[in-house]
Design an enzyme around this catalytic site. Sequence first.
Site, PDB file in Angstrom:
ATOM      1  N   SER A 107      36.178  36.198  31.353  1.00 45.78           N
ATOM      2  CA  SER A 107      36.404  34.749  31.159  1.00 45.78           C
ATOM      3  C   SER A 107      34.980  34.014  31.822  1.00 45.78           C
ATOM      4  O   SER A 107      34.144  34.901  32.512  1.00 45.78           O
ATOM      5  CB  SER A 107      37.478  34.229  31.942  1.00 45.78           C
ATOM      6  OG  SER A 107      37.458  32.955  32.069  1.00 45.78           O
ATOM      7  N   TYR A 120      42.334  33.424  40.080  1.00 39.63           N
ATOM      8  CA  TYR A 120      41.951  34.023  38.695  1.00 39.63           C
ATOM      9  C   TYR A 120      40.384  33.902  38.537  1.00 39.63           C
ATOM     10  O   TYR A 120      40.006  35.246  37.988  1.00 39.63           O
ATOM     11  CB  TYR A 120      42.492  32.882  37.757  1.00 39.63           C
ATOM     12  CG  TYR A 120      42.185  33.075  36.133  1.00 39.63           C
ATOM     13  CD1 TYR A 120      42.962  34.011  35.425  1.00 39.63           C
ATOM     14  CD2 TYR A 120      40.989  32.634  35.630  1.00 39.63           C
ATOM     15  CE1 TYR A 120      42.651  34.327  34.093  1.00 39.63           C
ATOM     16  CE2 TYR A 120      40.795  32.945  34.215  1.00 39.63           C
ATOM     17  CZ  TYR A 120      41.639  33.825  33.521  1.00 39.63           C
ATOM     18  OH  TYR A 120      41.306  34.042  32.047  1.00 39.63           O
TER      19      TYR A 120
END
Length: 216
Positions: A107, A120
């Site tokens: 990501s 995350y």
Amino acid sequence: MLLNGRDAGALAAAAAVIGEAAVPAAFDIAAPDAEAHVAALAAQHGLDILVNNVGQRDRRALFDFALDEVRALTETNLIAPFVLARAAARHMVAAGTGHGRIINITSIAGPISNSGDAVYTMAKGGLAALTRALAAELGPAGITVNAIAPGFFATEANQAMIDNPDIAAWLDRRTSLKRWGQPSEIAGAAVFLASDAASYVTGQTITVDGGYLAHF
């Protein structure tokens, strides 16, 4: 083509779209027996390309997380990809073909961060580092390991953000292509990394973000 997920119904629907080449394999990659599942599937069907596309997000402030919640998210976002990559690599090395592809979906939350998203971001940053480490370790066996870092994509998990006009306006200002990415637009990078055209590419992260990181 082996399709993995926890929802057998969703897998069956995806397999029906892809066609006869798709084989649903429903199991939880964060479960203790995940590596055994991968080994059995690899032995039965063969495995020369792995796309590690697992992720779970929980946007909360740093002090709102209990440690067991941090561990559970890390288990899904970082440990599970490690387990799958190791299981796939074990089969690829044993096959002795001098060929293999591992593609991790990371990501843009790996190289950059935002408030209220520490767990995350930590896991995705770790996955990018794992990509480099596996590339170094598995390269002598002819296995390439790369990653794709998506930006803002119009997925089911982001539906609340997609429906927010303020976020749409912000994305229009902040992203060079002025729109959300569509899930199918990640596929091109994956196809390239899985192909012979990328035979000398390893340890890299390809960012697919519509120009978000490049746009000042």
